[in-house]
Design an enzyme around this catalytic site. Structure first.
Site, PDB file in Angstrom:
ATOM      1  N   ASN A 110      -7.343 -14.962  -3.908  1.00  0.00           N
ATOM      2  CA  ASN A 110      -6.336 -15.561  -3.170  1.00  0.00           C
ATOM      3  C   ASN A 110      -6.586 -17.001  -2.509  1.00  0.00           C
ATOM      4  O   ASN A 110      -7.579 -17.233  -2.883  1.00  0.00           O
ATOM      5  CB  ASN A 110      -6.336 -14.746  -1.630  1.00  0.00           C
ATOM      6  CG  ASN A 110      -5.585 -13.556  -1.568  1.00  0.00           C
ATOM      7  OD1 ASN A 110      -6.008 -12.482  -1.930  1.00  0.00           O
ATOM      8  ND2 ASN A 110      -4.169 -13.376  -1.200  1.00  0.00           N
ATOM      9  N   HIS A 152      -2.200 -15.332  -4.589  1.00  0.00           N
ATOM     10  CA  HIS A 152      -3.053 -15.776  -5.279  1.00  0.00           C
ATOM     11  C   HIS A 152      -2.986 -17.265  -5.976  1.00  0.00           C
ATOM     12  O   HIS A 152      -1.863 -17.414  -6.223  1.00  0.00           O
ATOM     13  CB  HIS A 152      -3.342 -14.578  -6.511  1.00  0.00           C
ATOM     14  CG  HIS A 152      -3.987 -13.420  -5.781  1.00  0.00           C
ATOM     15  ND1 HIS A 152      -5.002 -12.983  -5.991  1.00  0.00           N
ATOM     16  CD2 HIS A 152      -3.423 -12.349  -4.982  1.00  0.00           C
ATOM     17  CE1 HIS A 152      -5.368 -11.864  -5.205  1.00  0.00           C
ATOM     18  NE2 HIS A 152      -4.139 -11.586  -4.575  1.00  0.00           N
ATOM     19  N   ARG A 173     -11.798  -7.597   1.608  1.00  0.00           N
ATOM     20  CA  ARG A 173     -11.126  -6.452   0.737  1.00  0.00           C
ATOM     21  C   ARG A 173     -10.721  -7.060  -0.308  1.00  0.00           C
ATOM     22  O   ARG A 173     -11.351  -6.706  -1.630  1.00  0.00           O
ATOM     23  CB  ARG A 173     -10.022  -5.698   1.602  1.00  0.00           C
ATOM     24  CG  ARG A 173      -9.663  -4.521   1.005  1.00  0.00           C
ATOM     25  CD  ARG A 173      -8.619  -4.774  -0.104  1.00  0.00           C
ATOM     26  NE  ARG A 173      -7.396  -5.738   0.151  1.00  0.00           N
ATOM     27  CZ  ARG A 173      -6.623  -5.917  -0.777  1.00  0.00           C
ATOM     28  NH1 ARG A 173      -6.876  -5.475  -2.144  1.00  0.00           N
ATOM     29  NH2 ARG A 173      -5.555  -6.639  -0.798  1.00  0.00           N
ATOM     30  N   HIS A 207       1.429 -13.639   0.564  1.00  0.00           N
ATOM     31  CA  HIS A 207       0.007 -13.142   0.114  1.00  0.00           C
ATOM     32  C   HIS A 207      -0.076 -14.072  -1.477  1.00  0.00           C
ATOM     33  O   HIS A 207       0.514 -13.329  -2.370  1.00  0.00           O
ATOM     34  CB  HIS A 207      -0.060 -11.811  -0.080  1.00  0.00           C
ATOM     35  CG  HIS A 207      -1.292 -11.295  -0.339  1.00  0.00           C
ATOM     36  ND1 HIS A 207      -2.534 -10.774   0.189  1.00  0.00           N
ATOM     37  CD2 HIS A 207      -1.718 -11.245  -1.996  1.00  0.00           C
ATOM     38  CE1 HIS A 207      -3.489 -10.374  -0.726  1.00  0.00           C
ATOM     39  NE2 HIS A 207      -2.934 -10.440  -2.030  1.00  0.00           N
ATOM     40  N   CYS A 259      -7.460  -9.086  -8.447  1.00  0.00           N
ATOM     41  CA  CYS A 259      -7.091  -7.456  -8.457  1.00  0.00           C
ATOM     42  C   CYS A 259      -7.928  -7.006  -9.664  1.00  0.00           C
ATOM     43  O   CYS A 259      -7.463  -7.477 -10.722  1.00  0.00           O
ATOM     44  CB  CYS A 259      -5.818  -7.242  -8.264  1.00  0.00           C
ATOM     45  SG  CYS A 259      -5.366  -5.490  -8.530  1.00  0.00           S
TER      46      CYS A 259
HETATM   47  P1  HMG Z   1      -4.990   9.079  -9.063  1.00  0.00           P
HETATM   48  O1  HMG Z   1      -6.157   9.437 -10.046  1.00  0.00           O
HETATM   49  O2  HMG Z   1      -3.853   9.310  -9.598  1.00  0.00           O
HETATM   50  O3  HMG Z   1      -5.208  10.217  -7.796  1.00  0.00           O
HETATM   51  O4  HMG Z   1      -5.341   7.758  -8.359  1.00  0.00           O
HETATM   52  P2  HMG Z   1      -5.024  11.974  -7.779  1.00  0.00           P
HETATM   53  O5  HMG Z   1      -4.297  11.995  -6.456  1.00  0.00           O
HETATM   54  O6  HMG Z   1      -4.555  12.225  -8.968  1.00  0.00           O
HETATM   55  O7  HMG Z   1      -6.636  12.276  -7.513  1.00  0.00           O
HETATM   56  C1  HMG Z   1      -7.486  11.919  -8.394  1.00  0.00           C
HETATM   57  C2  HMG Z   1      -8.732  11.994  -7.823  1.00  0.00           C
HETATM   58  O8  HMG Z   1      -9.161  10.709  -6.795  1.00  0.00           O
HETATM   59  C3  HMG Z   1      -9.477  13.215  -6.903  1.00  0.00           C
HETATM   60  O9  HMG Z   1     -10.656  13.189  -6.982  1.00  0.00           O
HETATM   61  C4  HMG Z   1      -8.992  12.703  -5.607  1.00  0.00           C
HETATM   62  O10 HMG Z   1      -9.617  13.190  -4.507  1.00  0.00           O
HETATM   63  C5  HMG Z   1      -9.375  11.347  -5.530  1.00  0.00           C
HETATM   64  P3  HMG Z   1     -11.437  14.430  -8.128  1.00  0.00           P
HETATM   65  O11 HMG Z   1     -10.734  15.936  -7.423  1.00  0.00           O
HETATM   66  O12 HMG Z   1     -11.053  13.970  -9.311  1.00  0.00           O
HETATM   67  O13 HMG Z   1     -12.951  14.031  -7.616  1.00  0.00           O
HETATM   68  N1  HMG Z   1      -8.516  10.397  -4.759  1.00  0.00           N
HETATM   69  C6  HMG Z   1      -9.154   9.567  -3.598  1.00  0.00           C
HETATM   70  N2  HMG Z   1     -10.346   9.508  -3.394  1.00  0.00           N
HETATM   71  C7  HMG Z   1     -10.531   8.572  -2.299  1.00  0.00           C
HETATM   72  N3  HMG Z   1      -9.701   7.886  -1.734  1.00  0.00           N
HETATM   73  C8  HMG Z   1      -8.355   7.941  -2.002  1.00  0.00           C
HETATM   74  C9  HMG Z   1      -8.026   8.909  -3.029  1.00  0.00           C
HETATM   75  N4  HMG Z   1      -6.805   9.304  -3.484  1.00  0.00           N
HETATM   76  C10 HMG Z   1      -7.088  10.373  -4.537  1.00  0.00           C
HETATM   77  N5  HMG Z   1      -7.389   7.409  -1.405  1.00  0.00           N
HETATM   78  C11 HMG Z   1      -5.208   6.393  -6.400  1.00  0.00           C
HETATM   79  C12 HMG Z   1      -4.279   7.256  -7.261  1.00  0.00           C
HETATM   80  C13 HMG Z   1      -3.978   5.564  -5.541  1.00  0.00           C
HETATM   81  C14 HMG Z   1      -6.274   7.120  -5.786  1.00  0.00           C
HETATM   82  C15 HMG Z   1      -5.862   5.406  -7.526  1.00  0.00           C
HETATM   83  O14 HMG Z   1      -5.022   5.000  -8.341  1.00  0.00           O
HETATM   84  C16 HMG Z   1      -6.275   4.277  -6.671  1.00  0.00           C
HETATM   85  O15 HMG Z   1      -7.503   4.427  -6.001  1.00  0.00           O
HETATM   86  N6  HMG Z   1      -6.192   3.256  -6.951  1.00  0.00           N
HETATM   87  C17 HMG Z   1      -6.808   1.805  -6.329  1.00  0.00           C
HETATM   88  C18 HMG Z   1      -6.067   0.702  -6.918  1.00  0.00           C
HETATM   89  C19 HMG Z   1      -6.529  -0.566  -5.915  1.00  0.00           C
HETATM   90  O16 HMG Z   1      -7.387  -0.428  -4.949  1.00  0.00           O
HETATM   91  N7  HMG Z   1      -6.191  -1.549  -6.233  1.00  0.00           N
HETATM   92  C20 HMG Z   1      -6.411  -2.690  -5.650  1.00  0.00           C
HETATM   93  C21 HMG Z   1      -5.841  -2.882  -4.286  1.00  0.00           C
HETATM   94  S1  HMG Z   1      -4.110  -3.445  -4.273  1.00  0.00           S
HETATM   95  C22 HMG Z   1      -4.176  -5.193  -4.718  1.00  0.00           C
HETATM   96  O17 HMG Z   1      -5.356  -5.620  -4.714  1.00  0.00           O
HETATM   97  C23 HMG Z   1      -3.043  -6.149  -4.518  1.00  0.00           C
HETATM   98  C24 HMG Z   1      -2.679  -6.680  -3.044  1.00  0.00           C
HETATM   99  O18 HMG Z   1      -3.981  -7.559  -2.646  1.00  0.00           O
HETATM  100  C25 HMG Z   1      -1.559  -7.435  -3.004  1.00  0.00           C
HETATM  101  C26 HMG Z   1      -1.495  -8.204  -4.324  1.00  0.00           C
HETATM  102  O19 HMG Z   1      -2.090  -9.244  -4.564  1.00  0.00           O
HETATM  103  O20 HMG Z   1      -0.532  -7.926  -5.197  1.00  0.00           O
HETATM  104  C27 HMG Z   1      -2.592  -5.572  -1.895  1.00  0.00           C
HETATM  105 MG    MG Z   2      -4.164  -9.575  -3.658  1.00  0.00          MG
END
Ligand code: HMG
Ligand code: MG
Length: 303
Positions: free
Chosen positions: A250, A210, A16, A208, A241
């Site tokens: 990481n 990096h 992931r 966690h 990220c």
């Molecule tokens: P948004 O645009 O604010 O969402 O995104 P929304 O609720 O306004 O919806 C907009 C569109 O997205 C809609 O579709 C929804 O259906 C769709 P449309 O009508 O335009 O076709 N949607 C989704 N589709 C699939 N799966 C979903 C989903 N939710 C809404 N769950 C949202 C908000 C959170 C979805 C967006 O900002 C997003 O996906 N962000 C992901 C960011 C991400 O994955 N970042 C990396 C992971 S975190 C990380 O790496 C850190 C970590 O490792 C720890 C560290 O190191 O810090 C964990």
């Molecule tokens: Mg991370």
């Protein structure tokens, strides 16, 4: 002298956190093979994919297919990221053992990563936690930017503790303190961990880290001095990220296992098989493993 733990649990987040940052396509089959190789190496916790917007993170768009393709093994916990109810509804039929909600300690990162404020993110997580618990699924969390933010800069232990408390209030079972951009150093890590431990027991706090600034192993050691014994790591040191530009992967699982082996701390992981997993996915990505231990052990084999 502080007492180090005798056993450490590593969560491999490579499939992931590692792959989410890759621009080039990685097939569903290769993602599933990576998971198989990790469990063959003895990993008991694997973060498989995320149910986030495919517009935001295209590499995770095959989340359902990956969950269907993995060969599940008894005793292995398969987790997925779910930022909201939409993600949770998509994740549930794929039967994850654990889900991960991810909050940030800085407002700026919360906006960039999940497009909402910290308070709004907690509101979104609350029903996700409820539904997970009704389904008997454990909820882990990540607190991003706990040691620094690419947009805000410094992040204080107070800011981290505030989010930890909010996560506790909505019933999250486990808190992972994340150094998203790898700027943490040992004393700062201990200061932040101390805050998390005010709200969660040792067994439910993890690190966690990096490795952007090369501090991750030292930070793990510092956390172990406090008794922490669960850490995320990424096979081959994959990743980063997409919303933290310049942040590298990481800490590599191989590097952590090598250090823990040297300390006589049990992990249940076979380092040679782990190196095979790292070599496999690095070959798919067309580059050598980032892990120093991985590269050293491969060179030794070749020689
Ligand atoms: P948004 O645009 O604010 O969402 O995104 P929304 O609720 O306004 O919806 C907009 C569109 O997205 C809609 O579709 C929804 O259906 C769709 P449309 O009508 O335009 O076709 N949607 C989704 N589709 C699939 N799966 C979903 C989903 N939710 C809404 N769950 C949202 C908000 C959170 C979805 C967006 O900002 C997003 O996906 N962000 C992901 C960011 C991400 O994955 N970042 C990396 C992971 S975190 C990380 O790496 C850190 C970590 O490792 C720890 C560290 O190191 O810090 C964990
Ligand atoms: Mg991370």
């Amino acid at each position: 002298m502080s007492q180090l733990p005798t056993r450490v649990t590593l969560v491999d987040v490579g499939p992931r956190d590692g792959l989410q940052n890759e621009k080039q396509p990685v097939s569903t089959e290769h993602k599933a093979t990576l998971v198989t190789m990790l469990q063959d190496a003895g990993l008991k916790e694997i973060e498989v994919t995320s149910f986030v917007s495919p517009k935001w993170v295209p590499q995770m768009a095959d989340n359902t297919a990956v969950m269907a393709a993995i060969e599940r093994r008894a005793g292995v916990r398969y987790s997925v990221l779910t930022p909201n109810m939409k993600g949770m509804e998509a994740a549930l039929p794929t039967k994850p053992d654990e889900i991960v909600v991810f909050a940030a300690a800085s407002e700026a990162f919360s906006q960039k990563n999940i497009n909402c404020s910290i308070a709004e993110s907690i509101e979104r997580f609350a029903p996700v936690v409820e539904v997970a618990h009704e389904a008997g699924i454990k909820v882990r969390s990540a607190v991003s930017c706990a040691l620094g933010c690419p947009y805000q800069g410094e992040v204080s232990p107070d800011e981290v503790e505030r989010v930890v408390r909010l996560l506790k209030d909505i019933g999250v079972d486990h808190v992972g303190i994340a150094d998203t951009i790898g700027v943490g150093t040992p004393k700062r890590v201990q200061a932040v961990m101390e805050r998390a431990l005010k709200h969660y027991p040792l067994v439910e706090v993890s690190g966690h880290f990096h490795d952007t600034y090369g501090q991750a192993l030292t930070n793990i050691y510092a956390a172990m001095e406090m008794g922490l014994h669960t850490f995320d790591a990424s096979v081959s040191g994959l990743g980063g990220c997409p919303y933290a530009k310049g942040a590298t992967g990481n800490v590599a699982t191989e590097d952590v296992v090598f250090m823990l082996n040297g300390l006589g701390i049990e992990t249940g992981i076979d380092i040679d098989k782990l190196v095979d997993a790292g070599a496999f996915i690095s070959a798919q990505l067309g580059r050598p493993p980032v892990s120093r231990v991985g590269r050293a052990l491969l060179a030794k084999r070749a020689g």
